[in-house]
Design an enzyme around this catalytic site. Structure first.
Site, PDB file in Angstrom:
ATOM      1  N   ARG A   1      35.754  24.740  45.135  1.00 37.86           N
ATOM      2  CA  ARG A   1      34.301  24.950  45.230  1.00 37.86           C
ATOM      3  C   ARG A   1      34.010  23.606  44.967  1.00 37.86           C
ATOM      4  O   ARG A   1      34.184  22.858  44.310  1.00 37.86           O
ATOM      5  CB  ARG A   1      33.991  26.052  45.085  1.00 37.86           C
TER       6      ARG A   1
ATOM      7  N   LYS B   1      34.355  32.603  49.429  1.00 38.12           N
ATOM      8  CA  LYS B   1      34.015  32.910  47.472  1.00 38.12           C
ATOM      9  C   LYS B   1      32.040  32.863  48.166  1.00 38.12           C
ATOM     10  O   LYS B   1      31.553  33.315  47.533  1.00 38.12           O
ATOM     11  CB  LYS B   1      33.881  31.558  46.812  1.00 38.12           C
TER      12      LYS B   1
ATOM     13  N   HIS C   1      35.013  41.244  41.095  1.00 38.02           N
ATOM     14  CA  HIS C   1      35.601  39.739  40.849  1.00 38.02           C
ATOM     15  C   HIS C   1      37.165  40.221  40.287  1.00 38.02           C
ATOM     16  O   HIS C   1      37.037  40.171  39.045  1.00 38.02           O
ATOM     17  CB  HIS C   1      35.519  38.351  40.742  1.00 38.02           C
TER      18      HIS C   1
ATOM     19  N   SER D   1      39.914  32.357  37.311  1.00 42.00           N
ATOM     20  CA  SER D   1      41.293  31.935  37.519  1.00 42.00           C
ATOM     21  C   SER D   1      42.253  31.134  36.861  1.00 42.00           C
ATOM     22  O   SER D   1      41.869  30.978  35.770  1.00 42.00           O
ATOM     23  CB  SER D   1      41.104  30.480  38.670  1.00 42.00           C
TER      24      SER D   1
ATOM     25  N   LYS E   1      45.546  36.480  37.692  1.00 40.22           N
ATOM     26  CA  LYS E   1      44.856  38.099  38.639  1.00 40.22           C
ATOM     27  C   LYS E   1      45.800  38.821  39.347  1.00 40.22           C
ATOM     28  O   LYS E   1      46.681  39.544  40.009  1.00 40.22           O
ATOM     29  CB  LYS E   1      43.302  38.114  38.795  1.00 40.22           C
ATOM     30  N   THR E   2      46.287  37.190  40.679  1.00 40.98           N
ATOM     31  CA  THR E   2      46.782  37.104  41.677  1.00 40.98           C
ATOM     32  C   THR E   2      48.881  37.842  41.603  1.00 40.98           C
ATOM     33  O   THR E   2      49.288  39.241  41.522  1.00 40.98           O
ATOM     34  CB  THR E   2      47.205  36.546  42.276  1.00 40.98           C
TER      35      THR E   2
ATOM     36  N   ASP F   1      41.814  39.959  45.147  1.00 39.71           N
ATOM     37  CA  ASP F   1      40.832  38.834  43.977  1.00 39.71           C
ATOM     38  C   ASP F   1      39.391  39.692  44.678  1.00 39.71           C
ATOM     39  O   ASP F   1      39.062  39.468  43.298  1.00 39.71           O
ATOM     40  CB  ASP F   1      40.315  37.771  44.974  1.00 39.71           C
TER      41      ASP F   1
ATOM     42  N   ARG G   1      46.863  25.524  46.353  1.00 39.13           N
ATOM     43  CA  ARG G   1      46.661  26.781  46.535  1.00 39.13           C
ATOM     44  C   ARG G   1      47.604  27.006  48.435  1.00 39.13           C
ATOM     45  O   ARG G   1      48.191  26.423  48.762  1.00 39.13           O
ATOM     46  CB  ARG G   1      45.349  26.951  47.034  1.00 39.13           C
TER      47      ARG G   1
END
Length: 526
Positions: free
Chosen positions: A54, A196, A215, A233, A237-238, A252, A316
């Site tokens: 981003r 996002k 988040h 990130s 988390k994933t 997410d 990704r």
């Protein structure tokens, strides 16, 4: 082909309109347009150009009533005038008019009472593919009556040559007009701007309805026990929420209302750097036809080297959540029993797992700590502390305390347990110690989920005053107290004291005459 007209899309004219294409149709368009390459197993691979992430410094909100009274203006939420927006919006419309466009309709939010209908207008097929992966796909019955409440115009190939005159950061722009329910994107091909961007808008809309937007990832056990995983990130988390023994709700973005937890999305967006079938089998196996890989390195046979970060550390894959065999089809579940704050502590001084009081939970939620390590970003040669309020400050239009207040109320109302889990370094900081193994972290998570962590004796650490188990099945006892894992105890004390000082300095911005959010007594002591 679509019956949508130029007028219906807000364009002056239009070529062919490809609306809500199937995965197979998008695949054929991507091939015909030479938008990417096929991996050895048939997954489409695309590059996003110089933007492999981003562009947060290029994100703006139109400053106007009534939304300007709600938005927390500053480095995160930068203002732009209505006049500049109108000028750039006209440029975007001119740019997209007359072109063939891909129109993708999707829902944000699995709760029909609060979901938002979003329409994305893009000029390339893979961006439509990305959006189809990430948002909730309307059924065939829902599509005829789909009325977009918010529109995203993605003019990735358009830049703003007047950016200096406009007082903007660069020729790239991502601008949200809350009152007109429109976002415009120019100059960046990175698909994550759309994902996002809508998350940012959900973070605006829902808290004003007393719904907490988060988040975080979420999963649910066979007994209906829900767990949330907050983290920035790279913290896991994933990976950690994708568990063969539990159903994945989402990886997410979620909301928490009076009924429980619900996913905003219909897919997952996982980092693939160093991905392997052994360490992350569910994610590895999700990479197949209909998934979309970004910026990965591959050979002439389409075989991917997931360890190669020469394009970016931020490689990704996006995929529909159906690619995870053990997912929760409704994308919803009840209220959580456990909340886990994930941090990747590159200083190596935080414990692998700590049980938090309610006050500590509020402190670490508002702090949103992780650390960047050498090599992940240009110019970083040693660990750097990163504090991102609510583990997602970059996406919070409102003041962080608006989200913290909602979290605090829900923690108390539903009797939720909170934990801090360090997926970073142990035995020394980055370059000296070793990264916590996924196996050890999984053992900590499993002890939380099966409740065994509540049946052990606890110590308290010195600087952070965190409650840590003395023993835990599957975790080396020497790791549980981080000081014990360091050979040089004096160096540990100095490093822990240094990081504690960073926490204290960061948290000062939440202390005011109103002591509602003064949780300093729950934080570390220097």
């Amino acid at each position: 082909m679509s019956e949508l007209t130029a007028e219906g899309l807000g364009l002056k004219s239009v070529g062919q309109v490809f609306r809500n294409l199937s995965y197979e149709e998008l695949f054929e368009h991507e091939k015909k347009n030479n938008e990417g390459k096929l991996s050895a197993n048939g997954t489409m691979m695309v590059d996003t150009g110089k933007f492999t992430g981003r562009s947060p410094k290029d994100k703006y909100f139109v400053k106007q009533d009534p939304s300007q009274g709600n938005i927390a203006w500053g480095k995160i939420n930068q203002p732009v005038s209505e006049e500049i927006f109108d000028e750039l919006y006209a440029e975007v419309i001119d740019y997209l008019s007359g072109k063939d466009v891909y129109v993708t309709d999707g829902y944000s939010g699995a709760n029909p009472d609060t979901r938002r209908e979003v329409r994305f207008i893009t000029e390339i097929a893979w961006q439509s593919h990305f959006v189809k992966n990430m948002f909730i796909r309307p059924s065939a019955d829902e599509l005829p009556n789909f009325k977009p409440g918010f529109r995203v115009y993605n003019a990735a190939g358009l830049t703003n040559p007047k950016w200096q005159e406009h007082g903007l950061n660069s020729e790239v722009f991502v601008i949200f007009n809350v009152e007109k329910n429109i976002a415009i994107i120019g100059g960046s091909w990175y698909g994550g701007e759309m994902k996002k961007g809508i998350f940012t808008m959900m973070n605006y809309w829902l808290p004003l309805e007393n719904i907490l937007s988060m988040h975080c990832s979420a999963n649910v056990g066979k007994a209906g026990d829900v767990c949330l995983f907050f983290g920035l990130s790279g913290t896991g988390k994933t990976t950690l929420s994708t568990d063969a023994a539990r159903k994945l709700i989402g990886d997410d973005e979620h909301g928490w209302d009076d009924d429980g937890i619900f996913n905003f999305e219909g897919g997952c967006y996982a980092k693939t750097i160093d991905l392997s079938a052994d360490s992350e089998p569910e994610i590895f196996n999700a990479i197949r036809r209909d998934a979309l890989l970004e910026n990965v390195v591959y050979n002439e046979d389409g075989i991917i080297d997931f360890s190669d970060n020469s394009k970016t550390e931020n490689t990704r894959v996006s995929y529909p959540i159906e690619h995870i065999a053990n997912h929760e089809p409704s994308l919803k579940a009840g209220h959580p029993q456990n909340i886990i704050f994930l941090t990747c502590d590159a200083f190596g001084v935080l414990p692998p797992v700590s049980k938090l009081t309610k006050e500590q939970a509020m402190y670490y939620f508002l702090s949103g700590y992780t650390a960047k390590v050498a090599g992940t970003e240009r110019g970083i040669t040693e660990p750097q502390a990163a504090f991102s309020a609510c583990f997602g400050e970059a996406f919070l239009p409102l003041h962080p305390t608006a989200y913290a207040k909602l979290l605090g109320e829900k923690l108390v109302k539903h009797g939720v347990n909170a934990y801090l889990v360090n997926t970073g370094w142990a035995g020394g900081g980055y370059g000296v110690g070793k990264r916590m193994s996924i196996k050890a972290t999984r053992a900590c998570i499993n002890a939380i989920l099966d409740g065994s962590i509540n049946n052990v004796e606890y110590d308290q650490t010195r600087f952070f005053r965190l409650h840590i188990p003395k023993q835990l099945q599957g975790v080396e006892t020497s790791l549980l107290n981080p000081r014990n894992a360091w050979a040089d105890k004096d160096s540990f004390d100095a490093t822990a004291n240094k990081l504690a000082g960073m926490f204290v300095a960061n948290f000062k911005k939440y202390i005011s005459d109103n002591d509602e959010f003064d949780f300093t007594q729950a934080g570390p002591k220097v």
